[in-house]
Design a protein around this motif. Structure first.
Motif, PDB file in Angstrom:
ATOM      1  N   GLU A 161       0.805  -1.219   0.000  1.00  0.00           N
ATOM      2  CA  GLU A 161       0.000   0.000   0.000  1.00  0.00           C
ATOM      3  C   GLU A 161       0.844   1.277   0.000  1.00  0.00           C
ATOM      4  O   GLU A 161       0.303   2.374  -0.158  1.00  0.00           O
ATOM      5  N   LEU A 162       2.151   1.132   0.165  1.00  0.00           N
ATOM      6  CA  LEU A 162       2.992   2.320   0.306  1.00  0.00           C
ATOM      7  C   LEU A 162       3.005   3.212  -0.943  1.00  0.00           C
ATOM      8  O   LEU A 162       2.923   4.449  -0.813  1.00  0.00           O
ATOM      9  N   PRO A 163       3.127   2.665  -2.166  1.00  0.00           N
ATOM     10  CA  PRO A 163       3.119   3.557  -3.339  1.00  0.00           C
ATOM     11  C   PRO A 163       1.863   4.422  -3.425  1.00  0.00           C
ATOM     12  O   PRO A 163       1.948   5.624  -3.699  1.00  0.00           O
ATOM     13  N   ALA A 164       0.707   3.808  -3.155  1.00  0.00           N
ATOM     14  CA  ALA A 164      -0.531   4.585  -3.197  1.00  0.00           C
ATOM     15  C   ALA A 164      -0.554   5.643  -2.102  1.00  0.00           C
ATOM     16  O   ALA A 164      -1.046   6.757  -2.297  1.00  0.00           O
ATOM     17  N   GLN A 165       0.004   5.309  -0.973  1.00  0.00           N
ATOM     18  CA  GLN A 165       0.045   6.271   0.130  1.00  0.00           C
ATOM     19  C   GLN A 165       0.935   7.464  -0.194  1.00  0.00           C
ATOM     20  O   GLN A 165       0.647   8.605   0.169  1.00  0.00           O
ATOM     21  N   LEU A 166       2.028   7.202  -0.908  1.00  0.00           N
ATOM     22  CA  LEU A 166       2.973   8.269  -1.224  1.00  0.00           C
ATOM     23  C   LEU A 166       2.381   9.307  -2.175  1.00  0.00           C
ATOM     24  O   LEU A 166       2.750  10.482  -2.121  1.00  0.00           O
ATOM     25  N   ILE A 167       1.482   8.883  -3.067  1.00  0.00           N
ATOM     26  CA  ILE A 167       0.944   9.830  -4.060  1.00  0.00           C
ATOM     27  C   ILE A 167      -0.367  10.458  -3.598  1.00  0.00           C
ATOM     28  O   ILE A 167      -0.977  11.241  -4.318  1.00  0.00           O
ATOM     29  N   THR A 168      -0.784  10.091  -2.374  1.00  0.00           N
ATOM     30  CA  THR A 168      -2.030  10.650  -1.841  1.00  0.00           C
ATOM     31  C   THR A 168      -1.758  12.004  -1.198  1.00  0.00           C
ATOM     32  O   THR A 168      -0.660  12.280  -0.717  1.00  0.00           O
TER      33      THR A 168
END
Length: 708
Positions: free
Chosen positions: A162-169
């Motif tokens: 889930e980290l990539p999605a969290q970074l672009i949020t």
């Protein structure tokens, strides 16, 4: 592993209450600030009432802190039991789960009384450090989500996915709070004079104050209303005896293993008293019995809060006890104050704490000792599978590697011009005896045989196999010469009493004068592989040789007797790592007017020389030696010069009858290095050790298999 300082105590000891105010009190506040949100989060993830997590935190701090055997370990609800507790809640309900927790505590007390806890000391350091690293990475990745304004997932894999999605949020103010907290935690210890105040406490207070003024929408700690009314007292579970017994045993075993592993790991983080693991089990059992009786969650020793406790400067169990009291007082009387703390600030503290559990020094050491694979497998297993599963995986791998090494021996036999040479490499134990005997029996009767042993371990079964074959081969007209690392080895068991009787009758004829430190960890006979009669030994604090005329009559007499009367062929000055004398001289904390202060004045020329030297590097790792070790190396070189102030030493050296040798022993890696007077200052000491070992007269005693 941190080494224990052997520096003498200061003349002005800090009073206990001042020590408490300076160290334990602020550390308890730091741990308290971290324990509250962790306890609430673990309770929520387990399906337990939130108040149950706080009850476990209070009881773990007070009861386990007071009765346990690990003074700096902090106990409370642990993430390692989350899955177990969640299953029990689904199967029995929360009231029954509390009763199961209480019964598990009683079982833990019985385990502690039977002294089963000490088995945890047999764990491989690679497994313990790998466990710490796995927990650290899991915590860091988990808390990174919170720093970024999101929610942590249930596992390391889910958090990474889930980290990539969290970074672009869009993250909002949480990122600013988290990043600022991390920056303060990292920067605060670098500020002189004020670094004594724990960095996590400073970071949380400053960021909370800033968020209260400028960030009203940031997510904060959320406590339950009317906490005492939320308590659910235990009730007898409904189910078969097997189901209930299995549940009690599971909680007891998982909680015990996690607590003992944590205690062993915490011991590696500080220099204070070591844990009494049997007492720790009893303390953990008492805490679980009380927690369950009050409707609380299971209690274990927890590495996150424990490592934070150590890092914040705690010295005694008062910190753990007080943190539990803080939780009780603030939840009951000042819960609104806790609800001002941003979750991202606590996540920032945990992020740094988790990353610090992955220490490069441990990785380098384990790589040097060929234990890195066990470390990596344990760390990955803990992160991916869970604490118990990861540790079990690491233990299995460590055991397999040990068995492989024990069974691994290469035996070859070749014939050249009528001489048979049998070469044995590796570890020769009973598992390899069959292959060895087959090779030896293939040699023709009456042949001349040389057996070359280059083994790091030779057990009694292998020794007897070689000796039985040798006797039989000699009886059939052959001859056998056995070499151990290039030195002739007498396999017949020479009784020590007979050797000493011979030395008493004929007198001593040592080949070397060995001058080394009085440190209990330095054993000259192990370094030089020597036995009775081989060397004349002088030991003093700091392996010092004061120059001739310095009124050090004992050292003067030993040197002159060794050179003029015994006629030794070499004088060896051997320093070592982690030298208490060097540390004490640098710290200048020796009581004034003491005999030790007078003696350590002889180290002052070495200190002046060490200041002018460039960095001294560890030949094995390339790392820069700390200041005390650098001083110890420089001190060895200077003592060799001091030896030449003795006329008899100078005369014997000029005539070629005497050689001066400088050694430096790295205790951590059990490696002797040669000290030279130019960069890199430390080099391999193979040639020097070979000279010392090959001139011995009693090496059979020191190296025969029965003594290994």
């Amino acid at each position: 592993m941190p080494t224990t300082s052997h520096s003498p105590p200061s003349a002005r000891e800090r009073l206990p209450w001042k020590d408490f105010l300076h160290h334990d009190l602020p550390a308890s506040l730091v741990v308290f600030l971290i324990a509250v949100p962790l306890s609430l989060g673990i309770a929520a993830a387990s399906g337990a009432p939130l108040i149950a997590g706080l009850v476990a935190a209070v009881v773990g701090g007070v009861v386990a802190g007071a009765l346990g055997g690990s003074p700096l370990q902090v106990s409370g609800p642990a993430a390692g039991l989350t899955v177990v507790v969640a299953e029990l809640v689904n199967q029995f309900g929360w009231a029954a789960t509390a009763a199961i927790t209480c019964a598990a505590g009683v079982l833990q007390i019985l385990l502690g009384i039977t002294r089963i806890g000490r088995l945890a000391l047999s764990l491989s350091p690679a497994v313990v450090h790998g466990m710490l690293a796995g927990i650290g990475v899991t915590i860091a990745v988990q808390q990174l989500h919170v720093v970024l304004g999101g929610k942590a997932q249930s596992s390391l894999i889910a958090n990474v996915a889930e980290l990539p999605a969290q970074l672009i949020t869009h993250h909002g103010p949480s990122v600013a709070v988290g990043v600022l907290t991390v920056a303060i935690v990292l920067a605060w210890p670098r500020i002189p004079r004020i670094k004594a105040i724990p960095a996590p406490l400073v970071a949380v207070v400053l960021v909370t104050a800033l968020a209260a003024v400028a960030m009203p929408d940031v997510v904060r700690v959320d406590l339950p209303d009317n906490p005492l009314q939320s308590l659910i007292l235990p009730k007898m579970p409904h189910g078969t005896a097997l189901e209930i017994g299995t549940a009690v045993l599971t909680v007891a075993l998982v909680a015990s293993v996690e607590s003992l592993l944590s205690a062993v790991a915490v011991d590696k983080l500080h220099r204070g008293a070591r844990s009494n693991l049997d007492r720790e089990l009893i303390g953990q059992g008492a805490a679980n019995a009380v927690s369950g009786a009050l409707g609380g969650m299971p209690v274990t020793g927890v590495i996150v809060r424990s490592s934070t406790n150590v890092a914040a400067g705690a010295r005694t169990r008062a910190s753990a006890i007080l943190h539990g009291l803080w939780i009780a007082a603030f939840v009951l009387a000042a819960g609104a104050m806790l609800e001002l703390i941003p979750m991202a600030a606590l996540a920032g503290v945990l992020l740094v704490t988790g990353l610090r559990l992955v220490q490069l020094a441990h990785i380098r050491t384990l790589r040097r000792h060929d234990e890195l694979l066990v470390y990596v497998v344990t760390a990955v297993g803990v992160g991916v599978l869970g604490l118990a599963e990861g540790v079990l995986l690491g233990l299995v791998l460590a055991l397999v590697r040990v068995l492989y090494r024990l069974a691994r021996a290469t035996v070859t036999a070749t014939e050249t011009d009528g001489l048979w040479t049998v070469r044995v490499r590796g570890a020769l134990v009973f598992l390899g005896v069959a292959s060895l005997v087959r090779t030896l029996r293939a040699i023709p009767a009456g042949a001349t045989v040389r057996v070359e042993l280059s083994v790091n371990h030779l057990d009694h079964a292998a020794y007897e196999a070689i000796e039985d074959w040798r006797r039989g081969h000699v009886a059939r007209g052959g001859s056998v010469e056995v070499l151990r690392d290039g030195v002739a080895e007498q396999l017949d068991d020479i009784p020590l009493k007979a050797l000493l009787a011979k030395l008493a009758a004929e007198g001593q004829r040592p080949a070397h004068l060995f001058i080394t430190c009085a440190d209990s960890r330095i054993v000259p006979t192990m370094i030089t592989t020597s036995g009775p009669g081989d060397q004349f030994c002088v030991r003093n604090i700091g392996n010092l040789v004061p120059p001739k005329g310095s009124n050090s009559s004992s050292v003067d007499a030993a040197i002159e007797y060794a050179v003029d009367v015994l006629g030794v062929r070499s004088i060896v000055v051997c320093g070592h790592s982690c030298c208490g004398a060097a540390a004490a001289a640098l710290a200048a904390d020796v009581p004034e007017g003491s005999g030790l202060e007078s003696w350590l004045r002889h180290l002052e020329p070495s200190i002046r020389r060490a200041v002018g030297l460039p960095d001294v590097l560890d030949p094995a790792t390339g790392a820069t030696l700390p200041a005390a070790d650098k001083l110890s190396v420089a001190n060895v070189a200077l003592q060799l010069e001091n030896l030449r102030t003795f006329p008899s030493v100078r005369r014997a050296e000029e005539q070629g009858r005497l050689e001066l040798i400088g050694l430096w022993f790295d205790i951590g890696s059990a490696t002797a290095l040669s000290v030279v007077d130019r960069p890199p200052f430390l080099v391999r000491a193979d040639e020097e050790l070979s000279k010392i070992r090959s001139n011995g007269t009693a090496s059979a005693i020191a190296t025969r298999p029965s003594s290994q």
